[in-house]
Design a protein around this motif. Sequence first.
Motif, PDB file in Angstrom:
ATOM      1  N   HIS A  76       0.854  -1.196   0.000  1.00  0.00           N
ATOM      2  CA  HIS A  76       0.000   0.000   0.000  1.00  0.00           C
ATOM      3  C   HIS A  76       0.887   1.243   0.000  1.00  0.00           C
ATOM      4  O   HIS A  76       1.687   1.440   0.923  1.00  0.00           O
ATOM      5  N   GLU A  79       1.599   3.778   3.056  1.00  0.00           N
ATOM      6  CA  GLU A  79       2.025   3.174   4.320  1.00  0.00           C
ATOM      7  C   GLU A  79       3.556   3.112   4.349  1.00  0.00           C
ATOM      8  O   GLU A  79       4.158   2.046   4.212  1.00  0.00           O
ATOM      9  N   ARG A 117      -2.933   4.359  -1.689  1.00  0.00           N
ATOM     10  CA  ARG A 117      -3.002   2.931  -1.349  1.00  0.00           C
ATOM     11  C   ARG A 117      -2.826   2.047  -2.589  1.00  0.00           C
ATOM     12  O   ARG A 117      -2.114   1.051  -2.565  1.00  0.00           O
ATOM     13  N   HIS A 157       2.243  -3.638   7.317  1.00  0.00           N
ATOM     14  CA  HIS A 157       1.233  -2.648   6.910  1.00  0.00           C
ATOM     15  C   HIS A 157       1.128  -1.526   7.934  1.00  0.00           C
ATOM     16  O   HIS A 157       1.760  -1.563   8.993  1.00  0.00           O
ATOM     17  N   GLU A 158       0.251  -0.560   7.587  1.00  0.00           N
ATOM     18  CA  GLU A 158      -0.146   0.485   8.520  1.00  0.00           C
ATOM     19  C   GLU A 158      -1.658   0.662   8.404  1.00  0.00           C
ATOM     20  O   GLU A 158      -2.253   0.361   7.372  1.00  0.00           O
TER      21      GLU A 158
HETATM   22 ZN   LIG Z   1      -1.954  -1.834   4.200  1.00  0.00          ZN
END
Ligand SMILES: [Zn+2]
Length: 262
Positions: A76, A79, A117, A157-158
């Motif tokens: 993404h 992130e 994203r 991820h974030e």
């Molecule tokens: Zn993510």
Amino acid sequence: MREILRVQKLGKNLGSYHGETIDIHAVLRDVQTAALTHGWALEIFYEQGEFKWFALHRSSPVTCHPSRIYISAGIHGDEPAGPLAALRLLQENNWPTDAEIFFLPCLNPAGFTLNKRENADGIDLNRDYRNPQAAETRAHIAWLERQPKFDLYLCLHEDWESHGFYLYEQNPDNKISRAEKMIEAVKKVCPVDLSENIEGRAAKGGIVRPNISPSERPDWPEAFYLITQKSRQGYTLEAPSDFPLATRVNALVAAVNAAINF
Ligand SMILES: [Zn+2]
């Protein structure tokens, strides 16, 4: 500890991520430098315009039956903590000697130049693993098909809406969980989201153990592909992107180190 718990949400992310951005080309140059300095093999498995997708591989120096660990980041493009954590891990070069590591530091470089994203065509790559539409997803799956099975996968991820770090566990064979150890390690550097419900799922102590059947879901994230095709245990790590970037990087690095030095 008191100092750490005083880390506050920034309140910047209204409707989407509005925090710091990174120069992905510079980060990936540094990633390559660190990897080559420490003897990793580098394989470019896809190219598109100015971007190259690459996988890093490190054999175990001590055993021919290593535990095989897969780590990916940067699927993404909004992130940034994932690729920065990948860079830090490679620079620190502190890997278990009995492990073989497969490391993909950035699966969506184009997304980072757009700070969004999705990829350049607006496809959320992390929903593209069942019937892949994006060329980079197809190239990633083709690369995965050439690899052995993994004992563990970690996807970095974030989450811009979360109140702290949390993680998803996939562990269908009930192997010894690494989740609690990761949360304990993260707690020292970043707040943990203690909500009882995260993203619509029951959570406890920053751990989500979703009851999923990939066959019922039309849009597969990378983790669904991994758990059905490549591995029987894995974690999706979610750093809280409304906290300072350095805190999120520290959280991801702490979680990865706790998981791989288990
Ligand atoms: Zn993510």
